[in-house]
Scaffold this active site. Structure first.
Site, mmCIF file in Angstrom:
data_model
loop_
_atom_site.group_PDB
_atom_site.id
_atom_site.type_symbol
_atom_site.label_atom_id
_atom_site.label_comp_id
_atom_site.label_asym_id
_atom_site.label_seq_id
_atom_site.Cartn_x
_atom_site.Cartn_y
_atom_site.Cartn_z
ATOM 1 N N SER A 72 39.247 39.519 41.822
ATOM 2 C CA SER A 72 40.266 39.586 42.853
ATOM 3 C C SER A 72 40.528 41.038 43.223
ATOM 4 O O SER A 72 40.456 41.934 42.375
ATOM 5 C CB SER A 72 41.573 38.961 42.352
ATOM 6 O OG SER A 72 42.640 39.230 43.253
ATOM 7 N N TYR B 58 48.691 37.099 37.484
ATOM 8 C CA TYR B 58 47.406 36.907 38.154
ATOM 9 C C TYR B 58 46.538 38.160 38.019
ATOM 10 O O TYR B 58 45.340 38.065 37.701
ATOM 11 C CB TYR B 58 47.641 36.579 39.622
ATOM 12 C CG TYR B 58 46.383 36.262 40.388
ATOM 13 C CD1 TYR B 58 45.691 35.075 40.171
ATOM 14 C CD2 TYR B 58 45.889 37.136 41.358
ATOM 15 C CE1 TYR B 58 44.535 34.768 40.877
ATOM 16 C CE2 TYR B 58 44.742 36.841 42.066
ATOM 17 C CZ TYR B 58 44.067 35.665 41.827
ATOM 18 O OH TYR B 58 42.928 35.374 42.526
#
Length: 242
Positions: A137, A151
């Protein structure tokens, strides 16, 4: 990639589905894992329409047994495994103090433990030319605001895993790399969604990526031209980390 077999976890939609179709267009037989089956069946039909074999397997990457066992099921069905794409992921965003232990356990189980176990299970089956490609990510490179602690932690862990896999498996001709997508137009994060404008503003190109644009990087890393590329990070983020 004719004659090769690829497994894409979480391949029923979004980046996973786009990757499965791109690898199929390159000639690979493709298996995808899913939690909800209707979309996965559509992906398999689209894969098989390209003249290669497709397979959908129900597997929960948060389950410690299923995360690794799905690899053996692919090998049983297709006789080999050449490419593992660790795409399945979970995201829980919110203020640090609002995150429950259940949130922490779920995100780490899917995003870290599941990737580790799938890679561990795949390693014995991968020979020269084998590939492990993990979807990270842009938030592992730049966290633009609050709410992303859990996250970002989970996706950042995958960088270390990727580099370690590259060292451990490189002598066998197996490469391991990680791709960091930026804002990407998917069902989970649509380009016309309520949070899209803020994400677009963080990119240099001023738009969301199409899932195919991320899949094209995965396809390059899966192919023979990337044989000397390993332990590397690739940002497909429109300049999010620039």
């Amino acid at each position: 990639m004719k004659g090769k077999v690829a497994l894409v976890t979480g391949g029923s939609r979004g980046i996973g589905a786009a990757t499965a179709l791109r690898l199929a267009r390159e000639g690979a037989d493709v298996a995808v894992t899913y939690v909800r089956g209707k979309a996965a069946a559509e992906v398999v039909r689209a894969v098989e329409a390209l003249g290669v074999r497709g397979l959908a397997l129900c597997a929960d990457s948060s389950d410690a047994i299923e995360a690794g066992a799905v690899v053996d099921r692919v090998v049983e069905e297709f006789g080999r495994l050449d490419v593992l794409v660790n795409n399945a992921g979970a995201g829980v965003l919110g203020p640090l103090e609002s995150l429950s232990l259940a949130d922490v356990d779920h995100v780490l189980a899917v995003n870290v433990r599941g990737v580790f176990l799938a890679s561990q299970a795949a390693a014995p089956h991968l020979g020269t030319g084998g590939r492990i490609i993990t979807i990270g990510s842009c938030m592992s490179q730049r966290v633009p605001g609050p709410g992303g602690t859990l996250y970002a932690t989970s996706k950042s862990a995958l960088i270390g895993l990727t580099k370690a896999l590259a060292r451990e498996l490189g002598g066998r001709g197996v490469t391991a790399n990680i791709v960091h997508p930026g804002p990407t137009d998917t069902d989970m994060n649509p380009a016309d969604g309520p949070f899209a404008s803020g994400q677009v503003a963080l990119t240099a190109v001023g738009r969301f990526a199409a899932a195919d644009e991320v899949a094209s990087m995965v396809a390059y890393l899966a192919g023979s031209e990337a044989a000397f590329v390993t332990g590397a990070e690739f940002a497909v983020d429109g300049g999010h980390a620039a």
